[in-house]
Scaffold this motif. Structure first.
Motif, PDB file in Angstrom:
ATOM      1  N   LEU A   1       0.874  -1.221  -0.062  1.00  0.00           N
ATOM      2  CA  LEU A   1       0.139  -0.187   0.068  1.00  0.00           C
ATOM      3  C   LEU A   1       1.071   1.329   0.067  1.00  0.00           C
ATOM      4  O   LEU A   1       0.612   2.106  -0.670  1.00  0.00           O
ATOM      5  CB  LEU A   1      -0.922   0.010   1.173  1.00  0.00           C
ATOM      6  CG  LEU A   1      -1.934  -1.200   1.224  1.00  0.00           C
ATOM      7  CD1 LEU A   1      -2.917  -0.762   2.552  1.00  0.00           C
ATOM      8  CD2 LEU A   1      -2.903  -1.019   0.044  1.00  0.00           C
ATOM      9  N   TYR A   2       1.904   1.278   0.973  1.00  0.00           N
ATOM     10  CA  TYR A   2       2.709   2.498   0.718  1.00  0.00           C
ATOM     11  C   TYR A   2       3.637   2.615   0.086  1.00  0.00           C
ATOM     12  O   TYR A   2       3.521   3.538  -0.839  1.00  0.00           O
ATOM     13  CB  TYR A   2       3.395   2.695   2.452  1.00  0.00           C
ATOM     14  CG  TYR A   2       4.132   3.626   2.641  1.00  0.00           C
ATOM     15  CD1 TYR A   2       3.756   4.976   2.945  1.00  0.00           C
ATOM     16  CD2 TYR A   2       5.458   3.622   2.656  1.00  0.00           C
ATOM     17  CE1 TYR A   2       4.500   5.845   2.913  1.00  0.00           C
ATOM     18  CE2 TYR A   2       6.334   4.545   2.920  1.00  0.00           C
ATOM     19  CZ  TYR A   2       6.111   5.724   3.011  1.00  0.00           C
ATOM     20  OH  TYR A   2       6.845   6.993   3.013  1.00  0.00           O
ATOM     21  N   SER A   3       4.629   1.655  -0.190  1.00  0.00           N
ATOM     22  CA  SER A   3       5.924   1.995  -1.059  1.00  0.00           C
ATOM     23  C   SER A   3       5.316   1.686  -2.540  1.00  0.00           C
ATOM     24  O   SER A   3       5.970   2.562  -3.368  1.00  0.00           O
ATOM     25  CB  SER A   3       6.765   0.810  -0.477  1.00  0.00           C
ATOM     26  OG  SER A   3       7.272   0.726   0.778  1.00  0.00           O
TER      27      SER A   3
ATOM     28  N   ARG B   1       3.721   7.546  -3.844  1.00  0.00           N
ATOM     29  CA  ARG B   1       3.900   8.524  -5.066  1.00  0.00           C
ATOM     30  C   ARG B   1       2.667   9.232  -5.472  1.00  0.00           C
ATOM     31  O   ARG B   1       2.697  10.043  -6.019  1.00  0.00           O
ATOM     32  CB  ARG B   1       4.390   7.508  -6.171  1.00  0.00           C
ATOM     33  CG  ARG B   1       5.675   6.854  -6.078  1.00  0.00           C
ATOM     34  CD  ARG B   1       6.097   5.818  -7.116  1.00  0.00           C
ATOM     35  NE  ARG B   1       7.386   5.523  -7.138  1.00  0.00           N
ATOM     36  CZ  ARG B   1       8.172   4.774  -6.421  1.00  0.00           C
ATOM     37  NH1 ARG B   1       7.394   4.390  -5.154  1.00  0.00           N
ATOM     38  NH2 ARG B   1       9.189   4.366  -6.421  1.00  0.00           N
ATOM     39  N   HIS B   2       1.647   8.882  -4.816  1.00  0.00           N
ATOM     40  CA  HIS B   2       0.370   9.187  -5.341  1.00  0.00           C
ATOM     41  C   HIS B   2      -0.665  10.037  -4.493  1.00  0.00           C
ATOM     42  O   HIS B   2      -1.705  10.665  -4.824  1.00  0.00           O
ATOM     43  CB  HIS B   2      -0.339   8.154  -5.888  1.00  0.00           C
ATOM     44  CG  HIS B   2       0.144   7.642  -7.148  1.00  0.00           C
ATOM     45  ND1 HIS B   2       0.878   6.279  -7.072  1.00  0.00           N
ATOM     46  CD2 HIS B   2       0.441   7.959  -8.650  1.00  0.00           C
ATOM     47  CE1 HIS B   2       1.595   6.070  -8.292  1.00  0.00           C
ATOM     48  NE2 HIS B   2       1.147   7.047  -8.956  1.00  0.00           N
ATOM     49  N   SER B   3      -0.478   9.977  -3.097  1.00  0.00           N
ATOM     50  CA  SER B   3      -1.360  10.311  -2.241  1.00  0.00           C
ATOM     51  C   SER B   3      -0.899  11.176  -1.247  1.00  0.00           C
ATOM     52  O   SER B   3       0.247  10.774  -0.491  1.00  0.00           O
ATOM     53  CB  SER B   3      -2.496   9.143  -1.643  1.00  0.00           C
ATOM     54  OG  SER B   3      -3.291   9.614  -0.458  1.00  0.00           O
TER      55      SER B   3
ATOM     56  N   LEU C   1      -0.410   8.616   6.808  1.00  0.00           N
ATOM     57  CA  LEU C   1      -1.644   7.987   7.701  1.00  0.00           C
ATOM     58  C   LEU C   1      -1.783   6.376   7.634  1.00  0.00           C
ATOM     59  O   LEU C   1      -1.722   5.708   8.316  1.00  0.00           O
ATOM     60  CB  LEU C   1      -3.025   8.668   7.374  1.00  0.00           C
ATOM     61  CG  LEU C   1      -4.359   8.247   8.223  1.00  0.00           C
ATOM     62  CD1 LEU C   1      -4.083   8.533   9.826  1.00  0.00           C
ATOM     63  CD2 LEU C   1      -5.620   8.669   7.804  1.00  0.00           C
ATOM     64  N   VAL C   2      -1.763   6.027   6.029  1.00  0.00           N
ATOM     65  CA  VAL C   2      -1.713   4.690   5.721  1.00  0.00           C
ATOM     66  C   VAL C   2      -0.467   3.848   6.295  1.00  0.00           C
ATOM     67  O   VAL C   2      -0.655   3.059   6.900  1.00  0.00           O
ATOM     68  CB  VAL C   2      -1.942   4.460   4.478  1.00  0.00           C
ATOM     69  CG1 VAL C   2      -2.098   2.860   4.059  1.00  0.00           C
ATOM     70  CG2 VAL C   2      -3.349   5.035   4.072  1.00  0.00           C
ATOM     71  N   GLY C   3       0.629   4.738   6.163  1.00  0.00           N
ATOM     72  CA  GLY C   3       2.013   4.144   6.371  1.00  0.00           C
ATOM     73  C   GLY C   3       2.000   3.812   7.865  1.00  0.00           C
ATOM     74  O   GLY C   3       2.868   2.764   8.561  1.00  0.00           O
TER      75      GLY C   3
ATOM     76  N   VAL D   1       4.021  14.846   0.075  1.00  0.00           N
ATOM     77  CA  VAL D   1       3.909  14.812   1.637  1.00  0.00           C
ATOM     78  C   VAL D   1       3.047  16.254   1.949  1.00  0.00           C
ATOM     79  O   VAL D   1       3.051  17.145   1.050  1.00  0.00           O
ATOM     80  CB  VAL D   1       5.114  15.001   2.398  1.00  0.00           C
ATOM     81  CG1 VAL D   1       6.068  13.761   2.048  1.00  0.00           C
ATOM     82  CG2 VAL D   1       6.049  16.190   1.378  1.00  0.00           C
ATOM     83  N   LEU D   2       2.507  16.304   3.011  1.00  0.00           N
ATOM     84  CA  LEU D   2       1.783  17.294   3.402  1.00  0.00           C
ATOM     85  C   LEU D   2       2.363  18.622   3.332  1.00  0.00           C
ATOM     86  O   LEU D   2       1.461  19.550   2.797  1.00  0.00           O
ATOM     87  CB  LEU D   2       1.077  17.105   4.940  1.00  0.00           C
ATOM     88  CG  LEU D   2       0.018  17.921   5.500  1.00  0.00           C
ATOM     89  CD1 LEU D   2      -1.363  17.893   4.707  1.00  0.00           C
ATOM     90  CD2 LEU D   2      -0.246  17.698   6.985  1.00  0.00           C
ATOM     91  N   PRO D   3       3.353  18.890   3.775  1.00  0.00           N
ATOM     92  CA  PRO D   3       3.877  20.455   3.673  1.00  0.00           C
ATOM     93  C   PRO D   3       4.069  20.730   2.324  1.00  0.00           C
ATOM     94  O   PRO D   3       4.005  21.958   2.125  1.00  0.00           O
ATOM     95  CB  PRO D   3       5.319  20.161   4.639  1.00  0.00           C
ATOM     96  CG  PRO D   3       5.729  18.747   4.541  1.00  0.00           C
ATOM     97  CD  PRO D   3       4.518  17.958   4.436  1.00  0.00           C
ATOM     98  N   ALA D   4       4.314  19.901   1.256  1.00  0.00           N
ATOM     99  CA  ALA D   4       4.575  20.037  -0.048  1.00  0.00           C
ATOM    100  C   ALA D   4       3.114  20.305  -0.810  1.00  0.00           C
ATOM    101  O   ALA D   4       3.230  21.314  -1.627  1.00  0.00           O
ATOM    102  CB  ALA D   4       5.092  19.186  -0.753  1.00  0.00           C
ATOM    103  N   LYS D   5       2.233  19.772  -0.241  1.00  0.00           N
ATOM    104  CA  LYS D   5       0.990  20.219  -0.946  1.00  0.00           C
ATOM    105  C   LYS D   5       0.034  21.089  -0.227  1.00  0.00           C
ATOM    106  O   LYS D   5      -0.917  21.927  -0.762  1.00  0.00           O
ATOM    107  CB  LYS D   5       0.008  18.653  -0.909  1.00  0.00           C
ATOM    108  CG  LYS D   5       0.770  17.731  -1.732  1.00  0.00           C
ATOM    109  CD  LYS D   5       0.662  18.198  -3.255  1.00  0.00           C
ATOM    110  CE  LYS D   5       1.293  17.258  -4.328  1.00  0.00           C
ATOM    111  NZ  LYS D   5       1.222  17.828  -5.675  1.00  0.00           N
ATOM    112  N   LYS D   6       0.037  21.100   1.183  1.00  0.00           N
ATOM    113  CA  LYS D   6      -0.761  21.995   2.009  1.00  0.00           C
ATOM    114  C   LYS D   6      -0.054  23.355   2.666  1.00  0.00           C
ATOM    115  O   LYS D   6      -0.785  24.074   3.173  1.00  0.00           O
ATOM    116  CB  LYS D   6      -1.626  21.112   3.025  1.00  0.00           C
ATOM    117  CG  LYS D   6      -2.510  20.063   2.323  1.00  0.00           C
ATOM    118  CD  LYS D   6      -3.601  20.800   1.643  1.00  0.00           C
ATOM    119  CE  LYS D   6      -4.629  19.741   1.142  1.00  0.00           C
ATOM    120  NZ  LYS D   6      -5.826  19.906   0.207  1.00  0.00           N
TER     121      LYS D   6
END
Length: 294
Positions: free
Chosen positions: A122-124, A129-131, A136-138, A194-199
């Motif tokens: 799921l993660y790797s 790469r996509h979410s 959270l899932v990791g 990652v969150l800081p890159a997107k939000k």
């Protein structure tokens, strides 16, 4: 060459999981330590984690070559072949799962398999790469080792195991966010969402503070349900109060990278001390509802 294979297993991650397995194991043992069971649980879990880390290295080569901190890894430099790495991962995984299967119980094996699947598949393979929800899932994978240790002893998934699972899931969020801020340029270069890159960094700091509060509340449940004593509660509250202080101070930080590194390092200290304290200040308690056995 031996050192290259050792680094493929990400020793830092293995050590962190080693400590958390011990915490879960000792919490469930309540002072009655089976040294052989402890040894095989630690070794088996460490080998499974190592296997997952090697597979992650294989999958992440296209990302690693773009990031400053990973571009010199053995697989990126081709000093270790993909075939050798696959065989290495397979051997580690087979021995790890075999130890857990033959010497612990199916519940411990199930959580090891679940953690491996989440991290590798799921993660790797996809979410990294996509979410934006990759962290959270990791976190589900990272929360498995203490539960493996707990279930190896208790052979049941009860309230104590559930609290540990949720607690470690929550802890990994601000812990990982701090890494994302500190290594933001690397993640942007590799186009990892990652969150800081997107939000943005502000939203990341805000969510980090919220997760620290949730961590504090969840960890207190171990005392509420009589799994640990007052010493644990006092130490845990003090650690969380300082972690929250660091989280809040981040909003006024002059240098976000310096703050993120400090915030990250304390998260490591906190979870290590937490694992040690639950190993020492345990309470003899009955099992509470919500029991699942295999």
């Amino acid at each position: 060459m031996i050192k290259k294979f050792i680094y493929l297993t990400k020793p830092g991650i293995i050590f962190g999981n080693f400590i958390s397995v011990m915490g879960g194991f000792f919490l469930a043992s309540q002072g009655n330590i089976d040294l052989w069971l402890l040894l095989v649980t630690l070794l088996g879990t460490s080998l499974v984690v190592a296997s997952g880390c090697v597979v992650n290295n294989i999958i992440d080569q296209d990302i690693d070559v773009k990031m400053e901190r990973t571009r010199n890894r053995a697989l990126v430099k081709k000093s270790v072949s993909n075939t050798a790495a696959f065989i290495y991962a397979a051997v580690l995984g087979v021995f790890g799962f075999a130890l857990l299967y033959f010497f612990t119980n199916l519940l411990a094996v199930a959580f090891a398999a679940f953690g491996f699947f989440v991290y590798v598949v799921l993660y790797s393979l996809y979410l990294k790469r996509h979410s934006i929800h990759q962290t959270l899932v990791g976190s589900l994978s990272g929360a498995c080792p203490p539960v493996i240790g707990y279930c190896a002893v208790a052979n049941q998934f009860d309230v104590g195991a559930l609290i540990l699972f949720i607690l470690f899931c929550i802890w990994q969020m601000p812990h990982s966010f701090a890494i994302a801020i500190f290594r933001l340029n690397d993640y942007v270069s590799a186009r990892i969402p990652v969150l800081p890159a997107k939000k943005g960094i502000y939203i990341t700091k805000l969510q980090s503070a919220v997760y620290v509060l949730l961590f504090m509340l969840t960890g207190s449940l171990l005392y509420v349900f009589h799994y640990v004593g007052l010493i644990y509660l006092i130490i845990f509250a003090g650690l969380c109060a300082y972690w929250l202080y660091l989280a809040v101070s981040g909003f006024k930080a002059i240098d976000d990278r310096v703050w993120a590194r400090r915030f990250f390092l304390f998260s490591v200290i906190l979870i290590t001390v937490f694992s040690i304290v639950i190993s020492i200040d345990y309470q003899l308690q009955p099992s509470y509802g919500f029991i699942f056995k295999l």
